[in-house]
Scaffold this active site. Sequence first.
Site, PDB file in Angstrom:
ATOM      1  N   TRP A   1       0.798  -1.238   0.000  1.00 27.76           N
ATOM      2  CA  TRP A   1       0.000   0.000   0.000  1.00 27.76           C
ATOM      3  C   TRP A   1       0.829   1.286   0.000  1.00 27.76           C
ATOM      4  O   TRP A   1       1.816   1.400   0.732  1.00 27.76           O
ATOM      5  CB  TRP A   1      -0.877   0.008   1.259  1.00 27.76           C
TER       6      TRP A   1
ATOM      7  N   ASP B   1      -0.600   9.087   0.526  1.00 33.07           N
ATOM      8  CA  ASP B   1       0.001  10.400   0.252  1.00 33.07           C
ATOM      9  C   ASP B   1       1.510  10.385   0.004  1.00 33.07           C
ATOM     10  O   ASP B   1       2.247   9.744   0.760  1.00 33.07           O
ATOM     11  CB  ASP B   1      -0.184  11.345   1.446  1.00 33.07           C
TER      12      ASP B   1
ATOM     13  N   PHE C   1       2.020   9.485  10.194  1.00 35.66           N
ATOM     14  CA  PHE C   1       1.131  10.068   9.183  1.00 35.66           C
ATOM     15  C   PHE C   1       1.896  11.092   8.329  1.00 35.66           C
ATOM     16  O   PHE C   1       3.095  11.301   8.494  1.00 35.66           O
ATOM     17  CB  PHE C   1      -0.080  10.713   9.873  1.00 35.66           C
TER      18      PHE C   1
ATOM     19  N   GLU D   1      -7.036  18.512   4.796  1.00 38.70           N
ATOM     20  CA  GLU D   1      -5.837  17.708   5.031  1.00 38.70           C
ATOM     21  C   GLU D   1      -4.691  18.260   4.168  1.00 38.70           C
ATOM     22  O   GLU D   1      -4.907  19.016   3.222  1.00 38.70           O
ATOM     23  CB  GLU D   1      -6.088  16.241   4.645  1.00 38.70           C
TER      24      GLU D   1
HETATM   25  C1  FRU Z   1      -4.681  12.083   3.520  1.00 40.69           C
HETATM   26  C2  FRU Z   1      -4.477  11.503   4.896  1.00 40.69           C
HETATM   27  C3  FRU Z   1      -3.712  12.440   5.787  1.00 40.69           C
HETATM   28  C4  FRU Z   1      -3.098  11.518   6.795  1.00 40.69           C
HETATM   29  C5  FRU Z   1      -2.799  10.301   5.969  1.00 40.69           C
HETATM   30  C6  FRU Z   1      -2.957   9.008   6.711  1.00 40.69           C
HETATM   31  O1  FRU Z   1      -4.883  11.143   2.540  1.00 40.69           O
HETATM   32  O2  FRU Z   1      -5.731  11.170   5.467  1.00 40.69           O
HETATM   33  O3  FRU Z   1      -4.485  13.473   6.340  1.00 40.69           O
HETATM   34  O4  FRU Z   1      -1.955  12.062   7.376  1.00 40.69           O
HETATM   35  O5  FRU Z   1      -3.689  10.321   4.875  1.00 40.69           O
HETATM   36  O6  FRU Z   1      -2.483   7.941   5.957  1.00 40.69           O
END
Ligand code: FRU
Length: 534
Positions: free
Chosen positions: A62, A65, A121, A247
Site C-alpha cells: 500500500w 500520500d 502520518f 488535510e
Molecule cells: C490524507 C491523509 C492524511 C493523513 C494520511 C494518513 O490522505 O488522510 O491526512 O496524514 O492520509 O495515511
Amino acid sequence: MKQTKLIARILKRVTTLAALTGIAILAACTGNKKTSATETADGTLYREKYRSQIHFTPAEHWMNDPNGMVYYRGEYHLFYQHYPEKSVWGPMHWGHAVSRDLVHWEHLPIALYPDSLGYIFSGSAVVDWKNTSGLGTPDNPALLAFFTYHNPEIEKAGGIDVESQALAYSLDNGRTWTKYAGNPVLKNPGIRDFRDPKVFWHEDSGQWIMSIAAQQVIHFYGSKDALNWTYLSEFGQGVGCHEGVWECPDLFPLPVQGTSETKWVLIVNINPGGPAGGSATQYFVGHFDGKNFRSNQQESRWMDYGKDNYAGVTWSDAPDNRRILIGWMNNWQYAGEKPCVKWSGACTLPREMGLVKSGNGYLLTSVPVKELDKLQGETATWDKLKVEKSFDLAKGLPFAQAPVKLTFSLKEQPGSSLADKYGICLKNKQGECMIVGYDNRNKLFYIDRTNATGETFSDKFACIHSAPYQVQPDGTEWEVVIDVSSLELFVDKGRLVMTDVFYPSEPFDKMELFTKDGVATFSNVSVTQLKSIW
Ligand code: FRU
C-alpha cells in the site's frame, strides 16, 4: 480534401513509419531498468496488469500520500504513506525513494516506522541550511522531516489528542533517520484532526513556518529552531469548500506569469467534497506576511477536476525556484477496494506549478515537468484531421499503446459547424472505453468512465464528471498523458487539469478522436510513445 482520401494518406504514412521504426520500438520496450526493487523470478515485477509504466508506484503493497518531498545534493526525495505488510491501508510508515531526474526512481528502505507514540502520518521535509536546530553542522546540514504521530490507542479510547507533530532528522542524505528525543515537538491543542505539517523557511520573518490541517481550517505555527513552535494564526473559516475534513496543506510563493508580482498559494486537500466526488485539492491565492495568510478569494478553486489526484504537495528546495507538485493518484471513496493485489497506489506525474491572472482572480496551472520529455519515443503527427464521428489514431500504429502522449489543438470557434461534443475515446475489444471530451453546448470538459473497468469494486468508480471551461479566443490545446491505468489531461498549458484512473479487463488498443453531432478539425495532432521508467 475529402476525409476518406485524407485518412487513406495518413494510414499509408503511418504504416510506412511503423515498418521503419519496428526495431527501435522493440528496443525501447526492453530497455533500461532503474529500480532497486527486487525482480521476481519470472521477471514480471513492474509488468503486472494495471501497473503504471511512467508513474511512481511502490514495488509492493500500500501507498497513499506522497510525503517529505525535498531536493538535496542532486536527489529528489519522495517519501510516502506506506503499509509494507498488505495492499490496504494499515499502520503507516514512511516509504522512501529517490530520483535524480523526477522520472526514474530508486526504491530505498523504509525511512520511518511506527512506534509507541503512534503511526507515522503525512508530513514534509526541509534542509536545515542554517543549522537552526543544532542537529546538523554548518557543513553537513540536517534533513528535517516533520510528520504527524497518529496514536491508535488514544483513538480507540475515544480521546481527542490523537494527533501531534514530531520530528526526525538525517545526517546522511536521507539514508537513515533518527527520531528527535523531545518528540512530539508540537502537542495536540485539543483538536481531533490535527495533522500533516508542511514546513518551510520564511526568510522575511527569519523563522520556520508550519502549516497544519486542523479539522476544517489551516493553523500556522512559527519557530526559530524547528524544535519549539508558537501558534501564529488560522485561515479558512467560511471560505472555499467545507464539505469534508481539510488535510495536507502547503503554502508557497509563486510569481504571476507575465508580471513582476508574486502571490502566495495555499493548497488545501479536502476529503470528501471534491468537484468529482470524494477527495480533491482546492487552493487559495493571497498574501502571507510571516504571521497571517489573507486572501480575497471566497469561492472554491480546484487544482484538478479529475477524480484521482489527492494529497498533492510540493518539493522543498527544488532547484531554480521551481515549484513541483506530486499527488496520490487515487480517491478515498474507493482507494482500499481497487483491483491491484501486489501493490496499491500510484503518484501522479510530477507537475510544474504556475500562476496566471484570470478575471478578478488567479489561476493555478500545472503541467508535467519537462524532464518527462526524455521518455519520448516514436511520434506520429497529422497536421489536420477533420473528424466526423470517429477516427482511430492507433490504427496501423504499432506504438500507440500506453504509455503514450497525445497532443492536439482545436482552433474552431463555437458558432461554426463545430460538433456538440468532441474529444478522445480509448477502447478495447471488450467494448470498455474511457472518454475525455469537451461539451461545446455546456462549455465543460468531461470524463466518462462509466464503462472503463472490467472489475466491480465500488459503485463510486463508474461515473461522469465535468469541469467548466471557456475555450480561449485562439483555440484550445490538449495534452493527454495515458498510462496503463491512468489518464491525465492538461488543457491550455495546465489551465485545466483532470486526472482519472481506469481498470479495463484488457488494454485499450484503440485511441479514437471522436465528435458527436457535427464535425471538428483537430490540428497539430501527435501521438508519442513513452518509454517505461522501470
Ligand atoms: C490524507 C491523509 C492524511 C493523513 C494520511 C494518513 O490522505 O488522510 O491526512 O496524514 O492520509 O495515511
